[in-house]
Design an enzyme around this catalytic site. Structure first.
Site, PDB file in Angstrom:
ATOM      1  N   SER A  10       0.968  -1.205   0.018  1.00  0.00           N
ATOM      2  CA  SER A  10       0.034   0.001   0.052  1.00  0.00           C
ATOM      3  C   SER A  10       0.876   1.155  -0.132  1.00  0.00           C
ATOM      4  CB  SER A  10      -1.118  -0.010   1.270  1.00  0.00           C
ATOM      5  OG  SER A  10      -1.435   1.312   1.483  1.00  0.00           O
ATOM      6  N   ARG A  29     -18.553  -5.710 -47.285  1.00  0.00           N
ATOM      7  CA  ARG A  29     -17.554  -5.056 -46.377  1.00  0.00           C
ATOM      8  C   ARG A  29     -18.393  -3.924 -45.623  1.00  0.00           C
ATOM      9  NH1 ARG A  29     -13.814  -3.723 -49.610  1.00  0.00           N
ATOM     10  NH2 ARG A  29     -12.781  -5.756 -49.392  1.00  0.00           N
TER      11      ARG A  29
END
Length: 400
Positions: free
Chosen positions: A268, A308
């Site tokens: 921490s 496409r």
């Protein structure tokens, strides 16, 4: 390649990096040129090794120029033609379209990512077999909906982890077969047919390209995107399995439970006494974010249109790259988590012993049947463990 927004991304290395994708596109063009020569379509003199014609440093220039055409292929081809020159430049890309190059390059990058994941899964299965066997009989408390439920063993809990990883391995093997894409401008192989003279010869070129690149052969799949969505689903299944393991480890490492500990916890920034289950946290992050990425791939597939897609296809590229890299990173993190996992069997036994009356269900079964109560009330866990171990050993034999 690194990513400040995704700690651990470096574990994926160059998989699906800009440079890797550019190399893959060049490999497709290079292999196709060789296919045309081998098939007698292009003259032998045009054979060239284009793989060194573009360097990693070209990626930024190609990426910047890609906006003009909506694809990086045209900019890459300008570079290749300028550097190859002569007949090679004239024959380069003939019979292909941009989507063929992008899709096949995606498959090459995906293949590399899947290979890494499979390797990590094999290591995980081996480690889990050892963990299940070691803790097969170690008593612990089973919890359902966060509450004390019944007696079980640590080995049974880990056998469930193992079953999930085996499921992921099977889905990865059957659901992801990276394949070539050679359809030409409209997915009809019109140019390739014109070049070769017959439709049969044109179709054969796809098989030649697949063999040259080490991919599966396939008919053109321009707007049939299951090749992408299946792979995405397989990667998510892997992350699901690892997320389950990570969630159990993170929960089991809570101070008040203390049954499991990561070998290398995270610190921490302000509380020196803390050792955070950082690998579990990062694996869970991947498990949380993977499904939405796969959902994007499905959405892109669903909006495919004509020969496409206008936007759906484009949405896949970065999404597949992100999902693959996150999965590869999570795979490596899970392997490390399992290899270093510390099991506090004594604490698990204590938690079970102090959980209160867990045998109310057993008493109701005894009352119903009139039989004498079975000692321990752990059911068929040993048969279930053995079945999972046997499945895992078969898998290890198959991949060895």
């Amino acid at each position: 390649m690194t990513d400040l927004f995704w700690p651990g991304d470096n574990r994926a290395g160059e998989i699906f990096s800009d440079a890797a994708f550019l190399d893959a596109m060049v490999s497709v063009e290079n292999a196709w040129l060789g296919v045309l020569v081998d098939a007698g379509v292009a003259p032998a003199a045009v054979r060239a090794d284009l793989t060194s014609a573009i360097a990693a440093g070209d990626a930024e220039a190609v990426a910047t120029a890609a906006e003009a055409d909506g694809s990086p292929v045209t900019a890459m081809l300008r570079c290749l033609r300028a550097r190859a020159g002569g007949q090679a430049a004239r024959w380069l890309h003939r019979g292909l379209t941009s989507q063929d190059v992008v899709d096949t390059a995606l498959m090459l990058c995906l293949r590399d990512g899947i290979s890494r994941v499979r390797s990590e899964i094999t290591a995980q299965i081996g480690t889990l077999i050892d963990l299940v066997e070691t803790h097969r009989d170690a008593p612990m408390l089973a919890r359902t909906l966060t509450q004390a439920a019944l007696p079980t063993t640590i080995g049974m809990k880990m056998a469930n982890w193992l079953a999930g990883v085996l499921d992921a391995a099977e889905v990865l093997a059957t659901g992801s077969r990276p394949s070539v894409q050679v359809g030409g401008a409209a997915g009809t192989m019109a140019a390739a047919t014109e070049l070769t003279g017959t439709a049969a010869n044109a179709v054969a070129l796809s098989g030649r390209l697949a063999a040259a690149l080490g991919l599966a052969d396939a008919v053109p799949w321009h707007t049939t995107r299951s090749a992408i969505t299946r792979a995405g689903d397989a990667l998510v299944t892997c992350c699901d399995a690892w997320g389950h393991i990570a969630a159990d480890v993170a929960t089991g490492s809570r101070t008040e439970i203390a049954e499991l500990t990561e070998a290398r916890g995270g610190g921490s920034s302000t509380m020196p006494h803390k050792t955070n289950p950082v690998l579990s946290v990062l694996i869970r992050r991947a498990a949380v974010t993977a499904p939405p990425l796969a959902a994007t791939l499905h959405t892109a597939s669903a909006v495919s249109v004509d020969q496409r897609s206008d936007g759906g296809w484009h949405a896949e590229w970065a999404t597949l790259r992100t999902l693959t890299r996150h999965t590869v990173s999570a795979a490596a993190q899970t392997t490390e988590l399992l290899c270093g996992l510390v099991v506090h069997a004594d604490r698990a036994a204590t938690n079970l012993a102090t959980a209160g009356d867990l045998l109310a269900e057993q008493r109701s079964m005894v009352e119903l049947t009139g039989r004498t109560a079975i000692s321990g009330y752990t059911g068929a866990i040993y048969r279930l463990i053995d079945a999972t171990l046997e499945r895992a050993r078969r898998h290890m034999k198959e991949v060895s």
